[in-house]
Design an enzyme around this catalytic site. Sequence first.
Site, PDB file in Angstrom:
ATOM      1  N   CYS A   1       0.813  -1.216   0.000  1.00 48.31           N
ATOM      2  CA  CYS A   1       0.000   0.000   0.000  1.00 48.31           C
ATOM      3  C   CYS A   1       0.850   1.271   0.000  1.00 48.31           C
ATOM      4  O   CYS A   1       0.352   2.349  -0.325  1.00 48.31           O
ATOM      5  CB  CYS A   1      -0.943   0.006   1.197  1.00 48.31           C
ATOM      6  SG  CYS A   1      -1.892  -1.508   1.332  1.00 48.31           S
TER       7      CYS A   1
ATOM      8  N   HIS B   1      -3.593   6.757   2.450  1.00 49.25           N
ATOM      9  CA  HIS B   1      -3.947   5.453   1.899  1.00 49.25           C
ATOM     10  C   HIS B   1      -5.321   5.066   2.455  1.00 49.25           C
ATOM     11  O   HIS B   1      -5.615   5.261   3.629  1.00 49.25           O
ATOM     12  CB  HIS B   1      -2.897   4.416   2.295  1.00 49.25           C
ATOM     13  CG  HIS B   1      -3.339   3.017   2.031  1.00 49.25           C
ATOM     14  ND1 HIS B   1      -3.852   2.631   0.810  1.00 49.25           N
ATOM     15  CD2 HIS B   1      -3.388   1.920   2.827  1.00 49.25           C
ATOM     16  CE1 HIS B   1      -4.183   1.367   0.873  1.00 49.25           C
ATOM     17  NE2 HIS B   1      -3.919   0.903   2.081  1.00 49.25           N
TER      18      HIS B   1
ATOM     19  N   ASN C   1     -10.158  -0.940  -0.268  1.00 49.48           N
ATOM     20  CA  ASN C   1      -8.701  -0.781  -0.185  1.00 49.48           C
ATOM     21  C   ASN C   1      -8.092  -1.282  -1.497  1.00 49.48           C
ATOM     22  O   ASN C   1      -8.139  -2.480  -1.781  1.00 49.48           O
ATOM     23  CB  ASN C   1      -8.176  -1.579   1.013  1.00 49.48           C
ATOM     24  CG  ASN C   1      -6.660  -1.501   1.160  1.00 49.48           C
ATOM     25  OD1 ASN C   1      -5.957  -1.025   0.266  1.00 49.48           O
ATOM     26  ND2 ASN C   1      -6.159  -1.973   2.293  1.00 49.48           N
TER      27      ASN C   1
END
Length: 330
Positions: A116, A257, A287
Amino acid sequence: MKARWAIEFVGTGSYAPEQRVPNDHFTSYLDTSDEWIVQRTGIRERRIVAPDQSTLALSEAASHAALAEAGLTPEDIDLIIHATATPEHPLPSTACELQATLGCRWIPAFDIAAACSGYVYALINAAQFIQCGMARTVLLLGSESLTRITDMEDRGTAILFGDGAGAAIVRPSTDPERGILAARWGADGSRAKAVYVPAGGSAEPSSIRTVNERLHYMKMQGRAIYKFAVTMMHSLVAETLDDAGVKLDELALLIPHQSNLRIIESAAQRLGLGMDRVAVNIDRYGNTSAASIGLALDEARKEGRVKPGDLVMLVAFGAGLTWASALIRL
Ligand code: ACO
């Protein structure tokens, strides 16, 4: 660290697959509910790659969008940095496949595996190559088909992840006030197995057994990462602002993020930053790992939420464990 990397975003682009999967999809076969997912994560729906799509197709679409905005062609690019945890193939890099697909020259192209944190890792790398003169026009991407490594039978992860891509083209800026004013990055490899895919690598090559045991899917210690992220996100932003001598009031937008809305809200609250100055799109995409910041930055630019001269903070954490931040004057 304090930086003075005079770069400019000359184009951004993003792409999300057409198929939208609402939370109700999971309630039909897993012991979960729309209410639980919305309350615990902020996610309402995510996008999923079509059967004939994979990471390269998402990267290609996002790259074309970024090139179009920049008014450039693939021949103008002289470096590709592609962040992904879900490459098109284990070998070679997706960056090389993208170079050919786009029709670029024989320019250097490589992938970054920082999960990520990948988009910010890629940006920091791009700035270094520009600073030292090794590149002038860099295409950087975060692009993922995470649903391809997500165990759809595991309610702890199935509901979290989605697919998408965010691309940017960065070039040297003639204005020394623009670009990256401070950046931090790091990793704690002792927690490598907090999020990992056990099989399919050299430690445990794929076999009928590993597939039967579902070891080719991502395993995640959600709670442990949650605790880590809540502290890390807030402190990274505060320290990066400090590095640059910039006050929170001066920040136009925080682009974190998108892993869990509660993590984002907690960081914003600790910082004393109103959610009106925080980019959130997890409700629509889930996500998307390395893609999430690129998607959010592109949306913020296209919606006019940020404009040239604005201060924007990117902050990410993810598998590795890795983390990274960058304070940018657009
Ligand atoms: N629906 C209903 N209940 C669920 C679900 C679900 N989908 N998933 C878990 N639960 C249950 C658990 O089994 C547990 O039940 P129990 O109390 O009976 O044992 C209960 O909910 C609470 O579980 P927790 O794991 O403590 O729930 P939490 O509030 O921490 O939320 C979540 C879980 C959403 C995963 C959260 O921990 C999180 O977001 N963690 C961070 C994930 C992350 O950021 N990953 C980034 C790395 S990903 C990458 O790099 C590719």
